[in-house]
Design a protein around this motif. Structure first.
Motif, PDB file in Angstrom:
ATOM      1  N   LEU A  10      -7.675  -2.417   2.108  1.00 17.17           N
ATOM      2  CA  LEU A  10      -7.647  -1.130   1.412  1.00 17.17           C
ATOM      3  C   LEU A  10      -7.052  -0.045   2.310  1.00 17.17           C
ATOM      4  O   LEU A  10      -6.208   0.744   1.872  1.00 17.17           O
ATOM      5  N   VAL A  11      -7.455  -0.034   3.576  1.00 10.81           N
ATOM      6  CA  VAL A  11      -6.917   0.946   4.524  1.00 10.81           C
ATOM      7  C   VAL A  11      -5.426   0.721   4.728  1.00 10.81           C
ATOM      8  O   VAL A  11      -4.651   1.675   4.769  1.00 10.81           O
ATOM      9  N   SER A  12      -5.000  -0.537   4.827  1.00 12.37           N
ATOM     10  CA  SER A  12      -3.572  -0.808   5.037  1.00 12.37           C
ATOM     11  C   SER A  12      -2.747  -0.430   3.810  1.00 12.37           C
ATOM     12  O   SER A  12      -1.614   0.033   3.948  1.00 12.37           O
ATOM     13  N   LEU A  13      -3.301  -0.607   2.619  1.00 13.29           N
ATOM     14  CA  LEU A  13      -2.601  -0.203   1.400  1.00 13.29           C
ATOM     15  C   LEU A  13      -2.394   1.302   1.370  1.00 13.29           C
ATOM     16  O   LEU A  13      -1.289   1.791   1.091  1.00 13.29           O
ATOM     17  N   ILE A  14      -3.427   2.057   1.677  1.00 11.59           N
ATOM     18  CA  ILE A  14      -3.317   3.523   1.707  1.00 11.59           C
ATOM     19  C   ILE A  14      -2.319   3.962   2.769  1.00 11.59           C
ATOM     20  O   ILE A  14      -1.492   4.847   2.530  1.00 11.59           O
ATOM     21  N   ALA A  15      -2.368   3.321   3.945  1.00  9.72           N
ATOM     22  CA  ALA A  15      -1.428   3.669   5.018  1.00  9.72           C
ATOM     23  C   ALA A  15       0.006   3.372   4.589  1.00  9.72           C
ATOM     24  O   ALA A  15       0.914   4.173   4.850  1.00  9.72           O
ATOM     25  N   GLY A  16       0.230   2.242   3.943  1.00 13.03           N
ATOM     26  CA  GLY A  16       1.577   1.903   3.483  1.00 13.03           C
ATOM     27  C   GLY A  16       2.113   2.896   2.472  1.00 13.03           C
ATOM     28  O   GLY A  16       3.286   3.286   2.521  1.00 13.03           O
ATOM     29  N   LEU A  21       5.668   7.712   1.328  1.00 11.67           N
ATOM     30  CA  LEU A  21       5.798   9.079   0.828  1.00 11.67           C
ATOM     31  C   LEU A  21       6.265  10.053   1.907  1.00 11.67           C
ATOM     32  O   LEU A  21       7.070  10.936   1.647  1.00 11.67           O
ATOM     33  N   VAL A  22       5.719   9.908   3.118  1.00 12.61           N
ATOM     34  CA  VAL A  22       6.030  10.836   4.205  1.00 12.61           C
ATOM     35  C   VAL A  22       6.324  10.028   5.468  1.00 12.61           C
ATOM     36  O   VAL A  22       5.425   9.788   6.274  1.00 12.61           O
ATOM     37  N   PRO A  23       7.575   9.597   5.654  1.00  9.50           N
ATOM     38  CA  PRO A  23       7.896   8.733   6.798  1.00  9.50           C
ATOM     39  C   PRO A  23       7.626   9.362   8.161  1.00  9.50           C
ATOM     40  O   PRO A  23       7.398   8.659   9.131  1.00  9.50           O
ATOM     41  N   ILE A  29      -0.239   7.614  11.235  1.00  8.77           N
ATOM     42  CA  ILE A  29      -0.860   6.634  10.340  1.00  8.77           C
ATOM     43  C   ILE A  29      -1.129   5.332  11.078  1.00  8.77           C
ATOM     44  O   ILE A  29      -2.202   4.741  10.957  1.00  8.77           O
ATOM     45  N   VAL A  30      -0.172   4.884  11.879  1.00  7.35           N
ATOM     46  CA  VAL A  30      -0.361   3.647  12.632  1.00  7.35           C
ATOM     47  C   VAL A  30      -1.492   3.804  13.636  1.00  7.35           C
ATOM     48  O   VAL A  30      -2.344   2.922  13.782  1.00  7.35           O
ATOM     49  N   ALA A  31      -1.551   4.934  14.315  1.00  7.33           N
ATOM     50  CA  ALA A  31      -2.617   5.163  15.294  1.00  7.33           C
ATOM     51  C   ALA A  31      -3.989   5.188  14.615  1.00  7.33           C
ATOM     52  O   ALA A  31      -4.938   4.537  15.086  1.00  7.33           O
ATOM     53  N   ILE A  32      -4.105   5.884  13.507  1.00  4.06           N
ATOM     54  CA  ILE A  32      -5.383   5.959  12.788  1.00  4.06           C
ATOM     55  C   ILE A  32      -5.765   4.589  12.246  1.00  4.06           C
ATOM     56  O   ILE A  32      -6.924   4.168  12.321  1.00  4.06           O
ATOM     57  N   TYR A  33      -4.778   3.855  11.735  1.00  7.98           N
ATOM     58  CA  TYR A  33      -5.036   2.514  11.208  1.00  7.98           C
ATOM     59  C   TYR A  33      -5.572   1.594  12.309  1.00  7.98           C
ATOM     60  O   TYR A  33      -6.550   0.880  12.111  1.00  7.98           O
ATOM     61  N   LEU A  34      -4.922   1.616  13.465  1.00 12.50           N
ATOM     62  CA  LEU A  34      -5.362   0.754  14.555  1.00 12.50           C
ATOM     63  C   LEU A  34      -6.768   1.124  15.033  1.00 12.50           C
ATOM     64  O   LEU A  34      -7.587   0.251  15.331  1.00 12.50           O
TER      65      LEU A  34
END
Length: 51
Positions: A10-16, A21-23, A29-34
């Motif tokens: 779910l987190v990876s889907l939201i991050a993707g 939307l905002v490259p 996003i990668v830092a928060i995801y990790l």
């Protein structure tokens, strides 16, 4: 009806979606995801199911 959602996918889907939307937010996003995946792994939230 029961819906089981794992937190990691779910987190990876939201991050993707946010990256599409905002490259420019890619680094954040990668830092928060990790960080989130690391915390989930440490505290055993990987088997958390939302019903």
């Amino acid at each position: 009806m029961t819906i089981n959602l794992a937190l990691g996918p779910l987190v990876s889907l939201i991050a993707g979606i946010l990256i599409l939307l905002v490259p420019r937010l890619l680094n954040y996003i990668v830092a928060i995801y990790l960080i989130l995946i690391g915390l989930i792994g440490l505290f055993g939230g990987g088997n958390l199911n939302l019903r």
